[in-house]
Design a protein around this motif. Structure first.
Motif, mmCIF file in Angstrom:
data_model
loop_
_atom_site.group_PDB
_atom_site.id
_atom_site.type_symbol
_atom_site.label_atom_id
_atom_site.label_comp_id
_atom_site.label_asym_id
_atom_site.label_seq_id
_atom_site.Cartn_x
_atom_site.Cartn_y
_atom_site.Cartn_z
ATOM 1 N N LYS A 179 0.824 -1.201 0.000
ATOM 2 C CA LYS A 179 0.000 0.000 0.000
ATOM 3 C C LYS A 179 0.865 1.261 0.000
ATOM 4 O O LYS A 179 0.481 2.289 -0.542
ATOM 5 N N GLN A 180 2.017 1.185 0.668
ATOM 6 C CA GLN A 180 2.987 2.278 0.688
ATOM 7 C C GLN A 180 4.383 1.664 0.622
ATOM 8 O O GLN A 180 4.549 0.465 0.825
ATOM 9 N N GLU A 181 5.361 2.492 0.338
ATOM 10 C CA GLU A 181 6.736 2.006 0.245
ATOM 11 C C GLU A 181 7.173 1.336 1.536
ATOM 12 O O GLU A 181 6.926 1.839 2.631
ATOM 13 N N ILE A 182 7.828 0.171 1.414
ATOM 14 C CA ILE A 182 8.278 -0.625 2.562
ATOM 15 C C ILE A 182 9.798 -0.602 2.602
ATOM 16 O O ILE A 182 10.462 -0.685 1.560
ATOM 17 N N ALA A 183 10.359 -0.495 3.818
ATOM 18 C CA ALA A 183 11.809 -0.357 3.949
ATOM 19 C C ALA A 183 12.278 -0.997 5.252
ATOM 20 O O ALA A 183 11.467 -1.325 6.136
ATOM 21 N N PRO A 184 13.582 -1.229 5.410
ATOM 22 C CA PRO A 184 14.123 -1.731 6.678
ATOM 23 C C PRO A 184 13.690 -0.854 7.848
ATOM 24 O O PRO A 184 13.492 0.352 7.702
ATOM 25 N N THR A 185 13.533 -1.484 9.011
ATOM 26 C CA THR A 185 13.051 -0.931 10.294
ATOM 27 C C THR A 185 11.530 -0.892 10.361
ATOM 28 O O THR A 185 10.986 -0.665 11.448
ATOM 29 N N ASP A 186 10.814 -1.064 9.227
ATOM 30 C CA ASP A 186 9.355 -1.157 9.319
ATOM 31 C C ASP A 186 8.984 -2.399 10.120
ATOM 32 O O ASP A 186 9.701 -3.399 10.139
ATOM 33 N N ARG A 187 7.855 -2.320 10.810
ATOM 34 C CA ARG A 187 7.478 -3.330 11.804
ATOM 35 C C ARG A 187 6.510 -4.365 11.242
ATOM 36 O O ARG A 187 5.845 -4.152 10.230
ATOM 37 N N LEU A 188 6.414 -5.489 11.964
ATOM 38 C CA LEU A 188 5.550 -6.599 11.566
ATOM 39 C C LEU A 188 4.651 -6.991 12.738
ATOM 40 O O LEU A 188 5.128 -7.189 13.852
ATOM 41 N N LEU A 189 3.376 -7.115 12.464
ATOM 42 C CA LEU A 189 2.417 -7.624 13.437
ATOM 43 C C LEU A 189 1.697 -8.815 12.824
ATOM 44 O O LEU A 189 1.320 -8.777 11.645
ATOM 45 N N ALA A 190 1.494 -9.862 13.614
ATOM 46 C CA ALA A 190 0.795 -11.044 13.123
ATOM 47 C C ALA A 190 -0.602 -10.664 12.646
ATOM 48 O O ALA A 190 -1.339 -9.942 13.335
ATOM 49 N N ALA A 191 -0.958 -11.127 11.445
ATOM 50 C CA ALA A 191 -2.273 -10.822 10.890
ATOM 51 C C ALA A 191 -3.342 -11.587 11.645
ATOM 52 O O ALA A 191 -3.155 -12.745 12.029
ATOM 53 N N SER A 192 -4.466 -10.961 11.862
ATOM 54 C CA SER A 192 -5.574 -11.590 12.565
ATOM 55 C C SER A 192 -6.187 -12.680 11.707
ATOM 56 O O SER A 192 -6.346 -12.527 10.494
ATOM 57 N N THR A 193 -6.511 -13.805 12.331
ATOM 58 C CA THR A 193 -7.157 -14.909 11.612
ATOM 59 C C THR A 193 -8.667 -14.824 11.697
ATOM 60 O O THR A 193 -9.381 -15.552 11.022
ATOM 61 N N GLU A 194 -9.190 -13.938 12.550
ATOM 62 C CA GLU A 194 -10.623 -13.781 12.705
ATOM 63 C C GLU A 194 -11.027 -12.383 12.267
ATOM 64 O O GLU A 194 -10.414 -11.401 12.661
ATOM 65 N N VAL A 195 -12.027 -12.309 11.436
ATOM 66 C CA VAL A 195 -12.498 -11.033 10.926
ATOM 67 C C VAL A 195 -13.729 -10.599 11.706
ATOM 68 O O VAL A 195 -14.717 -11.329 11.778
ATOM 69 N N SER A 196 -13.670 -9.436 12.326
ATOM 70 C CA SER A 196 -14.836 -8.896 13.007
ATOM 71 C C SER A 196 -15.892 -8.549 11.966
ATOM 72 O O SER A 196 -15.576 -8.046 10.883
#
Length: 377
Positions: free
Chosen positions: A253-270
């Motif tokens: 969606k936007q430019e990605i570069a080193p130091t950008d963070r990662l969060l586990a994607a949710s497996t359940e959709v509200s």
């Protein structure tokens, strides 16, 4: 933008699953009843036929001055399967009992020619006979596809924000994994770029959201840091676990570069099916930011507010938006005095965090601004 409109139009419908039934049932529950007089909207219809693209908020707005108070006057028809659910083709009827307004549903269904019908069921059947289509009452019950029921609010307006990171706490930032480098030392990462990351833990997940910490969301009155905005950059899939782990970018969606963070994607959709209601107590907060970054906005805008779970906020809470004017200088005394806040719209909370929440502006009668007040209606 027309800020005087009293309803917005749905752009689409999400598929409906079983958990949505429970929330819709709550929406039409008669347990939440107030003794206060219900104000009908000026020029309200006596009946309305539901069409595809409607939302429950749309329909309630046609009849009531305060749409979230629909459950107060909803009369369930026990002879209809799932009377809480509303479908295109259903007819919403307004009538009075002991001088008080009530709403009920007449359900349309197709019947074969020659079907024997009985009045009083509240079900409307369309029958095709020798002289053309006619309408009769029938006690029959149809099998209702769950995905056909209309949602509470426009799912298209909030679905992208239901699982992706919107705000993070300081401890989440400290624990989040991060990108170290792209393969062959690449710095700018695009679709299908492979990269290495650290901090994913001993049991990494298969799918991750990539985000960049944004500005701190601070309470405008107290200065307290409530959370940090999470700028969503894209998605990545795990290729090889380890330290470092190897991943591949799947969506940008936007430019990605080193130091950008990662969060586990949710497996359940509200699911975007909510029970609109005011909070159970008096709350007062402020609008902190708009997802699109503008300073002035109207209906269908997603905003962050300075109220979270610690203040008792829940998904489905409705808040009144007040134009925060602040202090004004008296032209005679030359002293300053506080001007009262002016009502400017309504907001429905659809996602909560510890100290902030995100809501959708469902109605606005004037432009809404950053730091405008929100309160119990």
């Amino acid at each position: 933008m027309d800020y005087t409109r009293e309803r917005y139009y749905s752009k689409g419908m999400s598929r409906m699953f079983l958990p949505g039934l429970l929330l819709i049932a709550c929406f039409f529950s008669t347990a939440f009843v107030s003794a206060d007089t219900i104000e009908l909207k000026r020029g309200h219809p006596d009946r309305y036929t539901v069409v595809k693209g409607d939302t429950l908020w749309d329909i309630a707005s046609r009849f009531l001055r305060d749409p979230w108070r629909w459950p107060n006057i909803w009369n369930k028809n026990e002879q209809i399967q799932n009377p809480h659910l509303i479908y295109p083709g259903d007819i919403i009827v307004l009538y009075y009992v002991d001088g008080q307004p009530e709403l009920s549903v007449l359900r349309r269904q197709k019947l074969p020619v020659g079907t024997i019908t009985e009045p009083g069921s509240g079900v409307v059947a369309e029958e095709t006979g020798p002289v053309g289509p006619t309408t009769k009452l029938t006690p029959s019950i149809r099998s209702e596809p769950l995905e056909g029921a209309i949602p509470t609010i426009d799912p298209g307006a909030i679905t992208p924000f239901l699982t992706r990171p919107l705000a993070v706490e300081k401890h989440e930032l400290d624990k989040a994994g991060y990108i170290t480098t792209g393969l062959e030392g690449r710095v700018a990462l695009g679709s299908f770029s492979q990269f290495y990351a650290r901090g994913l833990g001993a049991k990494p997940r298969e799918h991750y959201y990539i985000f960049r910490p944004g500005k701190a969301l601070k309470h405008p009155d107290t200065g307290e840091t409530l959370a940090y905005e999470a700028m969503y950059l894209g998605d990545a899939d795990l290729l090889e676990p380890g330290d470092p782990a190897k991943l591949e970018v799947k969506l940008v969606k936007q430019e990605i570069a080193p130091t950008d963070r990662l969060l586990a994607a949710s497996t359940e959709v509200s699911l975007p099916y909510y029970y609109p209601r005011p909070p159970g107590k008096e709350v007062h907060g402020r609008i902190l930011s708009a997802v699109n970054g503008v300073a002035e906005f109207g209906p269908n805008t997603v905003v962050a507010i300075s109220l979270g779970r610690r203040e008792g906020m829940e998904e489905g809470h409705v808040l009144r938006i007040m134009r925060h004017i602040g202090m004004h200088r008296d032209p005679v005394t030359r002293g300053s005095y506080k001007l009262p806040d002016e009502e400017s719209g309504l907001l429905l909370v659809f996602r909560t965090f510890d100290r902030i929440s995100y809501g959708l502006i469902v109605h606005a009668n004037r432009p809404i601004h950053l730091y405008d007040a929100v309160k119990t209606p």
